[in-house]
Design an enzyme around this catalytic site. Structure first.
Site, PDB file in Angstrom:
ATOM      1  CG  ASP A 131      43.226  -5.694  32.620  1.00 52.57           C
ATOM      2  OD1 ASP A 131      43.313  -6.699  31.894  1.00 52.57           O
ATOM      3  OD2 ASP A 131      44.211  -5.001  32.951  1.00 52.57           O
ATOM      4  CB  ILE A 132      41.156 -10.098  31.298  1.00 55.47           C
ATOM      5  CG1 ILE A 132      42.271 -10.242  32.336  1.00 55.47           C
ATOM      6  CG2 ILE A 132      41.738  -9.813  29.915  1.00 55.47           C
ATOM      7  CD1 ILE A 132      43.136 -11.492  32.135  1.00 55.47           C
ATOM      8  CB  THR A 156      32.628  15.257  32.748  1.00 53.53           C
ATOM      9  OG1 THR A 156      33.784  14.994  33.549  1.00 53.53           O
ATOM     10  CG2 THR A 156      31.437  14.606  33.396  1.00 53.53           C
ATOM     11  CE  LYS A 178      37.491   8.182  35.192  1.00 55.20           C
ATOM     12  NZ  LYS A 178      38.316   8.855  36.201  1.00 55.20           N
ATOM     13  N   GLY A 180      36.963  18.781  41.967  1.00 51.79           N
ATOM     14  CA  GLY A 180      38.409  18.765  42.183  1.00 51.79           C
ATOM     15  C   GLY A 180      39.000  20.153  42.247  1.00 51.79           C
ATOM     16  NE  ARG A 181      40.855  20.437  37.112  1.00 54.79           N
ATOM     17  CZ  ARG A 181      40.773  20.130  35.827  1.00 54.79           C
ATOM     18  NH1 ARG A 181      41.754  20.504  35.006  1.00 54.79           N
ATOM     19  NH2 ARG A 181      39.748  19.471  35.344  1.00 54.79           N
ATOM     20  CE  LYS A 212      37.633  11.927  41.220  1.00 58.30           C
ATOM     21  NZ  LYS A 212      38.725  11.336  40.425  1.00 58.30           N
ATOM     22  CG  ASP A 254      37.645   8.133  39.381  1.00 59.51           C
ATOM     23  OD1 ASP A 254      37.165   7.226  38.680  1.00 59.51           O
ATOM     24  OD2 ASP A 254      37.743   9.316  39.012  1.00 59.51           O
ATOM     25  NE  ARG A 303      35.702  23.264  36.564  1.00 58.57           N
ATOM     26  CZ  ARG A 303      36.098  22.049  36.939  1.00 58.57           C
ATOM     27  NH1 ARG A 303      35.417  21.378  37.871  1.00 58.57           N
ATOM     28  NH2 ARG A 303      37.180  21.506  36.434  1.00 58.57           N
TER      29      ARG A 303
HETATM   30  O1  C5P Z   1      39.115  19.201  38.830  1.00 60.13           O
HETATM   31  P1  C5P Z   1      37.811  18.612  38.390  1.00 60.13           P
HETATM   32  O2  C5P Z   1      36.630  19.067  39.231  1.00 60.13           O
HETATM   33  O3  C5P Z   1      37.557  18.758  36.910  1.00 60.13           O
HETATM   34  O4  C5P Z   1      37.987  17.055  38.702  1.00 60.13           O
HETATM   35  C1  C5P Z   1      37.051  16.082  38.323  1.00 60.13           C
HETATM   36  C2  C5P Z   1      37.516  14.749  38.783  1.00 60.13           C
HETATM   37  O5  C5P Z   1      36.567  13.776  38.385  1.00 60.13           O
HETATM   38  C3  C5P Z   1      38.851  14.300  38.208  1.00 60.13           C
HETATM   39  O6  C5P Z   1      39.537  13.609  39.241  1.00 60.13           O
HETATM   40  C4  C5P Z   1      38.496  13.340  37.096  1.00 60.13           C
HETATM   41  O7  C5P Z   1      39.458  12.315  36.958  1.00 60.13           O
HETATM   42  C5  C5P Z   1      37.180  12.764  37.590  1.00 60.13           C
HETATM   43  N1  C5P Z   1      36.249  12.305  36.556  1.00 60.13           N
HETATM   44  C6  C5P Z   1      35.777  13.117  35.539  1.00 60.13           C
HETATM   45  N2  C5P Z   1      34.898  12.624  34.611  1.00 60.13           N
HETATM   46  C7  C5P Z   1      34.468  11.359  34.679  1.00 60.13           C
HETATM   47  C8  C5P Z   1      34.923  10.525  35.718  1.00 60.13           C
HETATM   48  C9  C5P Z   1      35.809  11.040  36.656  1.00 60.13           C
HETATM   49  O8  C5P Z   1      36.138  14.292  35.486  1.00 60.13           O
HETATM   50  N3  C5P Z   1      33.575  10.910  33.837  1.00 60.13           N
END
Ligand code: C5P
Length: 237
Positions: A67-68, A117, A64, A207-208, A35, A62, A178
């Site tokens: 806009d118009i 989230t 998001k 992500g993290r 992503k 991603d 997580r």
């Molecule tokens: O690091 P982590 O696992 O929290 O990353 C989640 C990723 O998902 C981030 O890049 C965040 O921008 C994206 N995201 C999110 N919630 C959403 C849509 C996208 O956390 N509803």
């Protein structure tokens, strides 16, 4: 049995495209989906999409969009040209309609972001919404699908509800994943990889817990093992 790699997307949330490129190399063939988020939009994101596609990866762009109509249509057309497999827009009817029309004929999926989230009921209340997270996720998901989205983004905490609400083909993307015992950080509606899969999520965004791990590839492989086990033993519905 389905390949667990088709169900995991590593969010390359790193300071710039070169750092993201290095992370993708480190993850290697363990990870299929990557992503690219907003931070990379102004730091080499488009070239990174092309490089990852050339390397045989699936790319979730991603940004998001919100806009118009014409601007959304142009942005989605650019994402399609770059080769993105999945693109996010806000789950607002005109925005989704413009995106769906712009991607017509391509294999790129458009998914509508319902409620981040990182938000919970008290955050929504502060904006004047008093009916709870689930009701807003439901409403926005229905809006997105009715306007032509291929799927929606929501927490895995809402996955079971959305599976029951939406047509079987709706693509369900769940960030806020997580592994048990890991820090939620700024995420508020979290779920483990296993519960997300059991509740019907199609693509888990992580992500993290991967990119900040001491050994990102090992962290991704541990999540893939958890996904694999959940796929092998689905919970009774
Ligand atoms: O690091 P982590 O696992 O929290 O990353 C989640 C990723 O998902 C981030 O890049 C965040 O921008 C994206 N995201 C999110 N919630 C959403 C849509 C996208 O956390 N509803």
């Amino acid at each position: 049995m389905s390949d667990p790699r088709a169900r995991l997307c590593a969010a390359l949330d790193l300071p710039d495209a070169d750092a993201a490129r290095r992370m993708a190399e480190q993850l290697g063939d363990a990870v299929l989906w990557h992503k690219i988020g907003l931070a990379l939009a102004v730091q080499g994101g488009e070239a990174l999409v092309r490089d990852l596609k050339d390397a045989g990866k699936r790319v979730f762009l991603d940004y998001k969009f919100h806009d118009i109509d014409q601007t959304v249509a142009n942005a989605v057309a650019g994402a399609v040209r770059a080769g993105a497999d999945l693109v996010t827009v806000h789950a607002v009817a005109p925005v989704v309609r413009a995106a769906a029309a712009a991607k017509a004929g391509s294999a790129t999926k458009i998914v509508g972001v319902t409620v981040l989230t990182s938000l919970d009921a008290s955050d929504l209340e502060a904006e004047g919404w008093r009916d709870g997270v689930s009701a807003l996720v439901r409403a926005r998901a229905q809006t997105a699908i009715a306007a032509g989205a291929d799927g929606v983004v929501a927490s895995a905490q809402e996955a079971r509800m959305l599976r029951e609400l939406l047509a079987p083909g709706a693509f369900l993307v769940t960030p806020g994943i997580r592994p048990a015992g890991s820090d939620a950080q700024d995420q508020k509606r979290v779920a483990t990889p296993a519960s997300a899969i059991r509740d019907g999520a199609d693509l888990l965004v992580v992500g993290r817990p991967i990119v900040h791990a001491t050994d990102p590839r090992a962290a991704a492989c541990a999540i893939l093992d958890e996904i694999d086990a959940a796929l092998a033993h689905p919970a009774p519905r």
